[in-house]
Design an enzyme around this catalytic site. Structure first.
Site, short mmCIF file in Angstrom:
data_model
loop_
_atom_site.label_atom_id
_atom_site.label_comp_id
_atom_site.label_asym_id
_atom_site.label_seq_id
_atom_site.Cartn_x
_atom_site.Cartn_y
_atom_site.Cartn_z
N GLY A 11 0.82 -1.12 -0.09
CA GLY A 11 0.04 0.07 0.10
C GLY A 11 0.72 1.38 0.06
N LEU A 82 0.27 -2.66 9.07
CA LEU A 82 -0.42 -1.79 8.19
C LEU A 82 -1.62 -2.47 7.62
CD1 LEU A 82 2.65 0.26 6.66
CD2 LEU A 82 1.56 0.39 8.83
N SER A 86 -8.62 -0.16 4.02
CA SER A 86 -8.64 0.97 4.32
C SER A 86 -9.57 1.98 3.76
CB SER A 86 -7.29 1.55 4.38
OG SER A 86 -6.92 1.90 2.73
N THR A 127 -6.16 5.37 13.43
CA THR A 127 -6.49 6.46 12.52
C THR A 127 -7.38 7.59 13.01
OG1 THR A 127 -7.98 6.52 10.39
CG2 THR A 127 -8.50 4.80 11.91
N GLU A 129 -10.05 8.21 12.04
CA GLU A 129 -11.44 7.95 11.87
C GLU A 129 -12.16 7.53 13.18
OE1 GLU A 129 -13.58 7.82 8.89
OE2 GLU A 129 -12.47 9.37 8.67
N TYR A 151 -15.47 0.98 8.98
CA TYR A 151 -13.75 1.17 9.00
C TYR A 151 -13.59 1.70 10.48
CZ TYR A 151 -9.42 3.08 8.27
OH TYR A 151 -7.96 3.29 8.53
N LYS A 155 -11.25 -0.18 13.27
CA LYS A 155 -10.11 0.40 13.98
C LYS A 155 -9.91 0.73 15.42
CE LYS A 155 -7.21 0.33 10.14
NZ LYS A 155 -5.76 0.07 10.13
P1 NAP Z 1 -3.52 1.23 1.66
O1 NAP Z 1 -2.73 2.02 0.60
O2 NAP Z 1 -4.97 0.83 1.45
O3 NAP Z 1 -2.77 -0.32 1.95
C1 NAP Z 1 -3.38 -1.32 2.66
C2 NAP Z 1 -2.62 -2.39 2.36
O4 NAP Z 1 -3.07 -3.49 3.17
C3 NAP Z 1 -2.18 -3.00 0.99
O5 NAP Z 1 -0.89 -3.38 1.04
C4 NAP Z 1 -3.16 -3.90 0.86
O6 NAP Z 1 -2.89 -5.19 0.01
C5 NAP Z 1 -3.11 -4.54 2.29
N1 NAP Z 1 -4.08 -5.60 2.84
C6 NAP Z 1 -5.56 -5.24 2.65
N2 NAP Z 1 -6.22 -6.59 3.06
C7 NAP Z 1 -5.24 -7.38 3.45
C8 NAP Z 1 -5.43 -8.68 3.73
N3 NAP Z 1 -6.54 -9.36 3.92
N4 NAP Z 1 -4.13 -9.42 3.89
C9 NAP Z 1 -2.91 -9.00 3.73
N5 NAP Z 1 -2.83 -7.60 3.24
C10 NAP Z 1 -3.86 -7.00 3.18
O7 NAP Z 1 -3.46 1.89 3.04
P2 NAP Z 1 -2.42 2.97 3.73
O8 NAP Z 1 -2.96 4.16 3.13
O9 NAP Z 1 -0.83 2.59 3.03
O10 NAP Z 1 -2.44 2.81 5.09
C11 NAP Z 1 -1.62 1.99 5.94
C12 NAP Z 1 -2.48 1.90 7.06
O11 NAP Z 1 -2.60 2.81 7.76
C13 NAP Z 1 -3.89 1.04 6.79
O12 NAP Z 1 -4.09 0.03 8.01
C14 NAP Z 1 -4.74 2.04 7.09
O13 NAP Z 1 -5.97 1.79 7.48
C15 NAP Z 1 -4.05 3.03 8.01
N6 NAP Z 1 -4.34 4.65 7.97
C16 NAP Z 1 -4.27 5.33 6.88
C17 NAP Z 1 -4.30 6.40 6.79
C18 NAP Z 1 -4.00 7.33 5.53
O14 NAP Z 1 -4.39 8.38 5.44
N7 NAP Z 1 -3.42 6.82 4.52
C19 NAP Z 1 -4.51 7.18 7.90
C20 NAP Z 1 -4.63 6.48 9.21
C21 NAP Z 1 -4.42 5.12 9.23
P3 NAP Z 1 -3.45 -5.07 -1.48
O15 NAP Z 1 -2.08 -4.04 -2.14
O16 NAP Z 1 -3.18 -6.59 -1.73
O17 NAP Z 1 -4.74 -4.38 -1.58
O1 F7E Z 2 -12.34 10.66 1.86
C1 F7E Z 2 -14.98 13.12 0.93
C2 F7E Z 2 -15.32 11.81 1.71
O2 F7E Z 2 -11.59 8.63 0.93
C3 F7E Z 2 -12.10 11.92 2.49
C4 F7E Z 2 -8.10 6.79 4.39
O3 F7E Z 2 -6.78 6.45 4.39
O4 F7E Z 2 -8.20 8.64 5.81
C5 F7E Z 2 -8.65 7.91 4.70
O5 F7E Z 2 -10.06 8.04 4.78
C6 F7E Z 2 -13.10 12.65 2.45
C7 F7E Z 2 -14.40 12.18 2.96
O6 F7E Z 2 -10.43 9.39 2.86
C8 F7E Z 2 -15.40 11.97 -2.43
O7 F7E Z 2 -16.66 11.92 1.80
C9 F7E Z 2 -15.68 13.43 -1.21
O8 F7E Z 2 -15.05 13.02 3.71
O9 F7E Z 2 -10.05 10.36 0.66
P1 F7E Z 2 -10.96 9.58 1.40
P2 F7E Z 2 -11.01 9.09 4.21
O10 F7E Z 2 -12.40 8.59 4.41
O11 F7E Z 2 -10.73 10.38 5.30
C10 F7E Z 2 -8.45 8.14 7.21
C11 F7E Z 2 -7.61 8.78 8.21
C12 F7E Z 2 -8.05 6.55 6.93
O12 F7E Z 2 -7.65 6.12 8.30
C13 F7E Z 2 -8.51 5.73 5.81
O13 F7E Z 2 -7.93 4.56 5.85
O14 F7E Z 2 -13.50 13.19 1.02
N1 F7E Z 2 -15.13 12.81 -0.76
N2 F7E Z 2 -16.08 13.06 -2.74
C14 F7E Z 2 -14.75 11.91 -1.36
N3 F7E Z 2 -13.96 10.86 -0.96
C15 F7E Z 2 -13.81 9.95 -1.95
N4 F7E Z 2 -13.05 8.73 -1.69
N5 F7E Z 2 -14.30 10.23 -3.21
C16 F7E Z 2 -15.13 11.32 -3.64
O15 F7E Z 2 -15.58 11.43 -4.65
#
Ligand code: NAP
Ligand code: F7E
Length: 338
Positions: A11, A82, A86, A127, A129, A151, A155
């Site tokens: 990811g 991680l 997500s 997160t 969230e 989600y 978490k």
């Molecule tokens: P991401 O790009 O969606 O990556 C998720 C990873 O988890 C991918 O490698 C995915 O594999 C793997 N995965 C999903 N289901 C799995 C399973 N059943 N077994 C093994 N691997 C699995 O997420 P990210 O943005 O890098 O975020 C990393 C972590 O931080 C996640 O837990 C997310 O919920 C959390 N988080 C993210 C944010 C953010 O803003 N990015 C903020 C707070 C927390 P595939 O490639 O095969 O799909």
């Molecule tokens: O949405 C609004 C939507 O899908 C952000 C994940 O990494 O961060 C991420 O979750 C906002 C929301 O991220 C569209 O309704 C409007 O309010 O980019 P997002 P997220 O839901 O904040 C948290 C911290 C995590 O932990 C999660 O894993 O944007 N929004 N229009 C939209 N969102 C999407 N995806 N697509 C739209 O067209």
């Protein structure tokens, strides 16, 4: 040489964390679930030499047998858990896989550490969230949780599982409560990447307009490379704890759209409200952005803004890349990559 396992290595964060740990001399292992293309997600964007250094283990985090064997065999110094379903929007339509991966998968990892490798230090990807319908502003480690999606709920279970195992069994387990962090490697369904790609397509005449959901939601957006440094730093502390990582600044989705178009030298003007709101090119009046309620969520997280002062004082961590720089990085990367 220290060993580290990254679940979810394919990811966004897995990409930056792999690079960081390799640069620090770690032996990096990744748990990768098989897909029909045997593709490696974001790891394919690493240069070949870096990619080859990563030891890949095929397996799904929900598979107890795989997780136990791997953790028992290698007894990693550090595990960065991680792996997750997500995408918040998908969690409403696919709650079961979200719970199985995010709760069941986390229990597998945490329990395997307890049973077979209790000296391993574990990072859990919690997160912002968790705050969901945020009860106070800005949100820090003391803010009450109120998740607003399957989600978020999943978490929350992971967060409390980690905290309970830490306290009950005296294990080194930390949760990072990370606010949104984005990058060139962000998945295409997340709003930031979707906006960047949409704006570029529209500016190049590939599409007339693109559609978006709730423009009013506000997020505290940082840069993923800064945040993985914070994950690593948490595991280098004398004692385990939980930390918020955030920039302390938030912007609306509309602000992000404006900023992406600005990088493309297009100024937008907004008209209408709610589902009727449109973004027009100020120069020629063409409609470039429309709202489609298909992208609304059954329950929305409207306004998140983090307070990372604990991370700053204890870890010496702070976010470096600001909002405009983040948007510009994402736009510039996409312009070069297409
Ligand atoms: P991401 O790009 O969606 O990556 C998720 C990873 O988890 C991918 O490698 C995915 O594999 C793997 N995965 C999903 N289901 C799995 C399973 N059943 N077994 C093994 N691997 C699995 O997420 P990210 O943005 O890098 O975020 C990393 C972590 O931080 C996640 O837990 C997310 O919920 C959390 N988080 C993210 C944010 C953010 O803003 N990015 C903020 C707070 C927390 P595939 O490639 O095969 O799909
Ligand atoms: O949405 C609004 C939507 O899908 C952000 C994940 O990494 O961060 C991420 O979750 C906002 C929301 O991220 C569209 O309704 C409007 O309010 O980019 P997002 P997220 O839901 O904040 C948290 C911290 C995590 O932990 C999660 O894993 O944007 N929004 N229009 C939209 N969102 C999407 N995806 N697509 C739209 O067209």
């Amino acid at each position: 040489m220290k060993t580290a396992l990254i679940t979810g290595i394919t990811g966004q964060d897995g990409y930056f964390l792999s690079k960081l740990l390799l640069s620090k001399g770690y032996e990096v292992h990744g748990l990768v679930r098989r897909n029909s293309q045997m593709s490696y997600g974001t790891l394919r964007s690493l240069d070949e030499e870096t990619f080859k250094k990563i030891k890949i283990h095929w397996g799904d985090v929900t598979d107890h047998t795989v997780v136990v064997k791997l953790i028992n065999d290698v007894k990693f110094d550090e595990i960065y858990h991680l792996a997750a379903q997500s995408f918040v929007a998908l969690s409403f339509t696919n709650p079961q896989v979200t719970y199985e991966t995010n709760i069941g998968g986390t229990l597998n990892v945490v329990n395997a550490v307890k049973e077979f490798s209790p000296k391993t230090r574990l990072y859990f990807a919690a997160t912002s969230e968790l705050y969901g319908k945020a009860q106070t502003k800005p949100q820090n480690e003391a803010t009450p949780f109120y998740p607003r999606s399957p989600y978020g709920v999943s978490k929350l279970a992971g967060f409390w599982t980690v905290k309970n195992y830490r306290e009950a069994y005296d294990l080194f387990m930390c949760s990072g409560i990370l606010f949104n962090h984005e990058s060139e490697m962000r998945g295409e369904e997340f709003v930031t990447k979707k906006i960047v790609k949409g704006a570029i397509d529209v500016s190049r005449g590939k599409r007339e307009f693109f559609e978006i959901g709730n423009l009013n939601a506000r997020r505290d957006w940082g840069y993923a490379d800064d945040y993985v440094e914070g994950m690593w730093t948490m595991l280098q502390q004398p004692a385990p704890d939980d930390f918020v990582l955030a920039t302390g600044e938030n912007h609306s989705i509309r602000d992000f759209v404006d900023m992406a178009f600005k990088r493309l030298k297009i100024e937008l003007s907004w008209e209408g409200e709610g589902v009727n709101e449109i973004g027009k090119n100020k120069a020629d009046g063409r409609v470039l952005v429309k709202v489609n309620p298909e992208f609304f969520r059954p329950s929305e997280v409207e306004d998140l803004i983090g307070d990372a002062s604990k991370a700053k004082s204890v870890l010496g961590w702070s976010s470096k890349v600001g909002f405009e720089e983040l948007v510009n990085k994402m736009v510039d990367y996409e312009l070069g990559a297409i």
